[in-house]
Write an enzyme that holds these catalytic residues in place. Sequence first.
Site, PDB file in Angstrom:
ATOM      1  N   GLY A   8       0.839  -1.211   0.000  1.00  0.00           N
ATOM      2  CA  GLY A   8       0.000   0.000   0.000  1.00  0.00           C
ATOM      3  C   GLY A   8       0.865   1.248   0.000  1.00  0.00           C
ATOM      4  N   GLY A  11      -0.060   5.035  -0.969  1.00  0.00           N
ATOM      5  CA  GLY A  11      -1.148   5.694  -0.265  1.00  0.00           C
ATOM      6  C   GLY A  11      -0.694   6.848   0.613  1.00  0.00           C
ATOM      7  N   GLN A  12      -1.655   7.384   1.376  1.00  0.00           N
ATOM      8  CA  GLN A  12      -1.393   8.565   2.209  1.00  0.00           C
ATOM      9  C   GLN A  12      -0.260   8.302   3.197  1.00  0.00           C
ATOM     10  OE1 GLN A  12      -4.477   9.626   4.993  1.00  0.00           O
ATOM     11  NE2 GLN A  12      -3.733  11.707   5.265  1.00  0.00           N
ATOM     12  N   ASP A  34       2.485  -1.879  -4.505  1.00  0.00           N
ATOM     13  CA  ASP A  34       1.112  -1.371  -4.628  1.00  0.00           C
ATOM     14  C   ASP A  34       0.505  -1.941  -5.907  1.00  0.00           C
ATOM     15  OD1 ASP A  34      -1.280   0.391  -4.583  1.00  0.00           O
ATOM     16  OD2 ASP A  34      -0.169   1.468  -3.037  1.00  0.00           O
ATOM     17  N   TYR A 143     -15.326  -2.006   7.345  1.00  0.00           N
ATOM     18  CA  TYR A 143     -13.926  -1.635   7.597  1.00  0.00           C
ATOM     19  C   TYR A 143     -13.559  -1.921   9.060  1.00  0.00           C
ATOM     20  CZ  TYR A 143      -9.940   1.612   8.174  1.00  0.00           C
ATOM     21  OH  TYR A 143      -8.720   2.188   8.462  1.00  0.00           O
ATOM     22  N   LYS A 147     -10.912  -4.552  10.671  1.00  0.00           N
ATOM     23  CA  LYS A 147      -9.810  -4.104  11.534  1.00  0.00           C
ATOM     24  C   LYS A 147      -9.814  -4.878  12.846  1.00  0.00           C
ATOM     25  CE  LYS A 147      -7.596  -1.165   8.990  1.00  0.00           C
ATOM     26  NZ  LYS A 147      -6.231  -1.480   8.527  1.00  0.00           N
TER      27      LYS A 147
HETATM   28  P1  NAD Z   1      -4.704   4.822   1.286  1.00  0.00           P
HETATM   29  O1  NAD Z   1      -6.069   4.501   0.803  1.00  0.00           O
HETATM   30  O2  NAD Z   1      -4.186   6.200   1.100  1.00  0.00           O
HETATM   31  O3  NAD Z   1      -3.654   3.819   0.642  1.00  0.00           O
HETATM   32  C1  NAD Z   1      -3.908   2.431   0.578  1.00  0.00           C
HETATM   33  C2  NAD Z   1      -3.060   1.891  -0.553  1.00  0.00           C
HETATM   34  O4  NAD Z   1      -3.312   0.472  -0.613  1.00  0.00           O
HETATM   35  C3  NAD Z   1      -3.409   2.475  -1.917  1.00  0.00           C
HETATM   36  O5  NAD Z   1      -2.244   2.996  -2.528  1.00  0.00           O
HETATM   37  C4  NAD Z   1      -3.996   1.295  -2.684  1.00  0.00           C
HETATM   38  O6  NAD Z   1      -3.675   1.309  -4.073  1.00  0.00           O
HETATM   39  C5  NAD Z   1      -3.331   0.120  -1.975  1.00  0.00           C
HETATM   40  N1  NAD Z   1      -4.096  -1.116  -2.133  1.00  0.00           N
HETATM   41  C6  NAD Z   1      -5.447  -1.284  -2.018  1.00  0.00           C
HETATM   42  N2  NAD Z   1      -5.776  -2.554  -2.280  1.00  0.00           N
HETATM   43  C7  NAD Z   1      -4.626  -3.206  -2.545  1.00  0.00           C
HETATM   44  C8  NAD Z   1      -4.336  -4.549  -2.887  1.00  0.00           C
HETATM   45  N3  NAD Z   1      -5.311  -5.460  -3.029  1.00  0.00           N
HETATM   46  N4  NAD Z   1      -3.042  -4.895  -3.081  1.00  0.00           N
HETATM   47  C9  NAD Z   1      -2.054  -3.960  -2.972  1.00  0.00           C
HETATM   48  N5  NAD Z   1      -2.275  -2.682  -2.663  1.00  0.00           N
HETATM   49  C10 NAD Z   1      -3.558  -2.302  -2.452  1.00  0.00           C
HETATM   50  O7  NAD Z   1      -4.653   4.391   2.829  1.00  0.00           O
HETATM   51  P2  NAD Z   1      -3.737   4.987   3.998  1.00  0.00           P
HETATM   52  O8  NAD Z   1      -4.472   6.124   4.584  1.00  0.00           O
HETATM   53  O9  NAD Z   1      -2.359   5.155   3.546  1.00  0.00           O
HETATM   54  O10 NAD Z   1      -3.859   3.787   5.039  1.00  0.00           O
HETATM   55  C11 NAD Z   1      -2.871   2.798   5.187  1.00  0.00           C
HETATM   56  C12 NAD Z   1      -3.272   1.893   6.327  1.00  0.00           C
HETATM   57  O11 NAD Z   1      -3.468   2.668   7.517  1.00  0.00           O
HETATM   58  C13 NAD Z   1      -4.581   1.142   6.103  1.00  0.00           C
HETATM   59  O12 NAD Z   1      -4.483  -0.141   6.670  1.00  0.00           O
HETATM   60  C14 NAD Z   1      -5.591   1.966   6.875  1.00  0.00           C
HETATM   61  O13 NAD Z   1      -6.677   1.181   7.300  1.00  0.00           O
HETATM   62  C15 NAD Z   1      -4.764   2.427   8.043  1.00  0.00           C
HETATM   63  N6  NAD Z   1      -5.309   3.626   8.679  1.00  0.00           N
HETATM   64  C16 NAD Z   1      -5.285   4.831   8.023  1.00  0.00           C
HETATM   65  C17 NAD Z   1      -5.834   5.951   8.637  1.00  0.00           C
HETATM   66  C18 NAD Z   1      -5.814   7.295   7.970  1.00  0.00           C
HETATM   67  O14 NAD Z   1      -6.405   8.247   8.508  1.00  0.00           O
HETATM   68  N7  NAD Z   1      -5.167   7.456   6.817  1.00  0.00           N
HETATM   69  C19 NAD Z   1      -6.384   5.852   9.926  1.00  0.00           C
HETATM   70  C20 NAD Z   1      -6.439   4.589  10.532  1.00  0.00           C
HETATM   71  C21 NAD Z   1      -5.862   3.483   9.906  1.00  0.00           C
HETATM   72  N1  SER Z   2      -9.090   7.656   8.775  1.00  0.00           N
HETATM   73  C1  SER Z   2      -9.683   6.375   8.607  1.00  0.00           C
HETATM   74  C2  SER Z   2     -11.016   6.472   7.952  1.00  0.00           C
HETATM   75  O1  SER Z   2     -11.642   7.508   8.067  1.00  0.00           O
HETATM   76  C3  SER Z   2      -9.846   5.711   9.952  1.00  0.00           C
HETATM   77  O2  SER Z   2      -9.311   4.466   9.898  1.00  0.00           O
HETATM   78  O3  SER Z   2     -11.440   5.530   7.352  1.00  0.00           O
END
Ligand code: NAD
Ligand code: SER
Length: 323
Positions: A8, A11-12, A34, A143, A147
């Site tokens: 991933g 991603g962010q 990714d 979701y 988790k």
């Molecule tokens: P994001 O959506 O920005 O990035 C996720 C990435 O995963 C994307 O680049 C997507 O292309 C890739 N992806 C999706 N399905 C895939 C697959 N089948 N195989 C390979 N890659 C795949 O998410 P993020 O915000 O960077 O979050 C990363 C992790 O952190 C996640 O597990 C998310 O649940 C967790 N998280 C994020 C937040 C937040 O606020 N950003 C908060 C709580 C938890």
């Molecule tokens: N920031 C995430 C969402 O809103 C929390 O896991 O989905």
Amino acid sequence: MPRILVTGANGQIGSELVATLRERYDHNQVVRLDLQPPSAPDGEAPDGPFAVADVRDRETLADIVARYDIDVVYHLASLLSASGEQHPDRTWDVNVNGLKNVLDLAREHDLRVFWPSSIAVFGPSTPRENTPQQTVLDPTTIYGVTKRSGELLCRYYHRRYDLDVRSVRYPGLISYKTAPGGGTTDYAVDMFARAAAGEDYTCFLERDTCLPMMYMPDAIRATLDLMTADPGEITVRDSYNVGALSFAPHELAATIRRRVPTFSCSYDPDERQQIANKWPCSVDDTAARTDWGWAPEYDLEAMTDDMLDHLRTGEWEGESAGA
Ligand code: NAD
Ligand code: SER
């Protein structure tokens, strides 16, 4: 020096985690994975090693782990809360079966794993203020269900196979480099981006919806501090609460307005309001503070200054993916 795989990675979180890991370790020791290649300037090859793969494809993952002789995995690939409600089957498949593939490979190759959980594991019966580490966990979104299932799977693999898997429940993360991807807390990033562009903003949550949030530099530091902690210090093997900030949309808007007096925010809640209504306002992170020294550095004022400074200098890649 560990050889690291980040799934991933586009991603962010992944895009910033990869950059920090590549500063800390040798550039070529950190492999991005990714569904698409990382973006690169026109005509240039992406910077550093990368693999295009779906985390649901166990054989391809195994090839990548073997080819790069991986020691540590940061497994971030996931669908988030709002996009999860649009694709529940895919969300289960990616979030749970993808995690199980990583955990099984970690057993076979003795890998250390980081996997993020979320405040989405909490639900309507959970205390909303200072939510305890051990409490009622009754998620209402697919979701959140994935988790909590993932947390239990991680703890099971630790107890049963002595796997070194570590996790935090990130709050909503705020950053300026890469747009967030389909979450409920994304409104905060959207609001900053609009304000920095001199535009007004219509928020998809109600003005008083308080949620726990964190600035990305704190989230990256929490991740790396947990992953480098002595294994004996880690007492929580499902997932640690980590707190930083708590605010409602109108409080963020007011903080921005003190720096951008022309900024105006209105409210037009959509289906994401139902998700946010079930999440806490603040979490008790005493266990993380005690076990591995967690402490956030950014408060709302410091984060707002830093976000607006960076956004005004053009460090923003576009619209939030939203939902
Ligand atoms: P994001 O959506 O920005 O990035 C996720 C990435 O995963 C994307 O680049 C997507 O292309 C890739 N992806 C999706 N399905 C895939 C697959 N089948 N195989 C390979 N890659 C795949 O998410 P993020 O915000 O960077 O979050 C990363 C992790 O952190 C996640 O597990 C998310 O649940 C967790 N998280 C994020 C937040 C937040 O606020 N950003 C908060 C709580 C938890
Ligand atoms: N920031 C995430 C969402 O809103 C929390 O896991 O989905």
